[in-house]
Design a protein around this motif. Sequence first.
Motif, PDB file in Angstrom:
ATOM      1  N   GLY A  54       6.458 -14.301   6.172  1.00  0.00           N
ATOM      2  CA  GLY A  54       6.240 -15.445   5.289  1.00  0.00           C
ATOM      3  C   GLY A  54       7.459 -15.696   4.427  1.00  0.00           C
ATOM      4  O   GLY A  54       8.439 -14.951   4.489  1.00  0.00           O
ATOM      5  N   ASN A  55       7.413 -16.765   3.625  1.00  0.00           N
ATOM      6  CA  ASN A  55       8.557 -17.019   2.743  1.00  0.00           C
ATOM      7  C   ASN A  55       8.135 -17.608   1.403  1.00  0.00           C
ATOM      8  O   ASN A  55       7.037 -18.149   1.256  1.00  0.00           O
ATOM      9  N   ILE A  56       9.053 -17.458   0.443  1.00  0.00           N
ATOM     10  CA  ILE A  56       8.859 -17.996  -0.905  1.00  0.00           C
ATOM     11  C   ILE A  56      10.067 -18.869  -1.211  1.00  0.00           C
ATOM     12  O   ILE A  56      11.214 -18.422  -1.036  1.00  0.00           O
ATOM     13  N   ARG A  57       9.811 -20.097  -1.651  1.00  0.00           N
ATOM     14  CA  ARG A  57      10.902 -20.982  -2.050  1.00  0.00           C
ATOM     15  C   ARG A  57      10.802 -21.276  -3.539  1.00  0.00           C
ATOM     16  O   ARG A  57       9.710 -21.554  -4.035  1.00  0.00           O
ATOM     17  N   PHE A  58      11.954 -21.164  -4.203  1.00  0.00           N
ATOM     18  CA  PHE A  58      12.046 -21.503  -5.623  1.00  0.00           C
ATOM     19  C   PHE A  58      12.894 -22.756  -5.713  1.00  0.00           C
ATOM     20  O   PHE A  58      14.053 -22.739  -5.278  1.00  0.00           O
ATOM     21  N   LYS A  59      12.333 -23.852  -6.194  1.00  0.00           N
ATOM     22  CA  LYS A  59      13.005 -25.149  -6.208  1.00  0.00           C
ATOM     23  C   LYS A  59      13.601 -25.472  -4.830  1.00  0.00           C
ATOM     24  O   LYS A  59      14.765 -25.864  -4.715  1.00  0.00           O
ATOM     25  N   GLY A  60      12.830 -25.221  -3.800  1.00  0.00           N
ATOM     26  CA  GLY A  60      13.222 -25.602  -2.438  1.00  0.00           C
ATOM     27  C   GLY A  60      14.087 -24.594  -1.708  1.00  0.00           C
ATOM     28  O   GLY A  60      14.353 -24.739  -0.521  1.00  0.00           O
ATOM     29  N   LYS A  61      14.545 -23.540  -2.413  1.00  0.00           N
ATOM     30  CA  LYS A  61      15.486 -22.599  -1.802  1.00  0.00           C
ATOM     31  C   LYS A  61      14.804 -21.248  -1.558  1.00  0.00           C
ATOM     32  O   LYS A  61      14.182 -20.693  -2.473  1.00  0.00           O
TER      33      LYS A  61
END
Length: 239
Positions: free
Chosen positions: A56-63
Amino acid sequence: MITIQQLSKRFGKLQVLNEVSLALEGGQCVALIGPNGSGKTTLIKAILGMVIPQSGNIRFKGKDIVGEWEYRNEIGYMPQIGQYPENMTIGQVLDMMKDIRRVPESTLDYDLFNAFGLGGMLDKRMRTLSGGTRQKVSACLAFMFNPEVLILDEPTAGLDPISTELLKDKIIGERQKNKLILITSHVLSELDDLVSEVIYMQEGKPLFHKTLQSLKAETGTNRLSSAVARVIAIHEFVD
Ligand SMILES: Nc1ncnc2c1ncn2[C@@H]1O[C@H](COP(=O)(O)OP(=O)(O)OP(=O)(O)O)[C@@H](O)[C@H]1O
């Protein structure tokens, strides 16, 4: 501001997060609630990059946050139990954090420092502090660098009622500045006048993520604790 997709985390054989997908936006105060061991702190630590997920992934402000660390300067984190160099005084801990962050003194937020009267305790060593005073230091540090996101893990645990109210006022004020606040607590009555959204974790997965308004409207109750209890009862009935 933070998007989480299909996030899974195992500790050995224990599946602690099971394909969690969530979107968290600025201007919201989100309650992350659920039974002990349902994965709340693990989810928070994954957002902070302190726990590495299997998938899975986590994006902070799209990044994507993988391999990134600067985004953490935009997050104020108040852990369940703050760990500090125990021989340092409160003043030394604050100075150390300021040295690490290297931001102009004029941008620092001393609201909680002043409200909690920490100025009168600067010479006290961390190892001598009561649990509540340690919480006050953690709260002060989480807000001090004016972060866009605040992640507060059981922030009022151990705080006296007056300090709890001071912290709640501060949280409400920061939310009005369009910040994102993610808060866990087992004391649902404390969250009533704070939160705008509720995520209920169960066995490593969000059972629901709803606005407080819709939760109350659906259940016909004004109290968060009764509304949550009713939604869980409905889910159990359907299952
Ligand atoms: N580093 C670790 N190694 C092994 N197991 C872990 C680790 N961290 C957490 N766990 C396990 O993962 C599960 C979820 O823990 P977590 O702290 O995320 O739950 P929580 O929902 O925050 O619980 P609480 O409400 O009690 O704070 C628990 O069974 C816990 O024992």
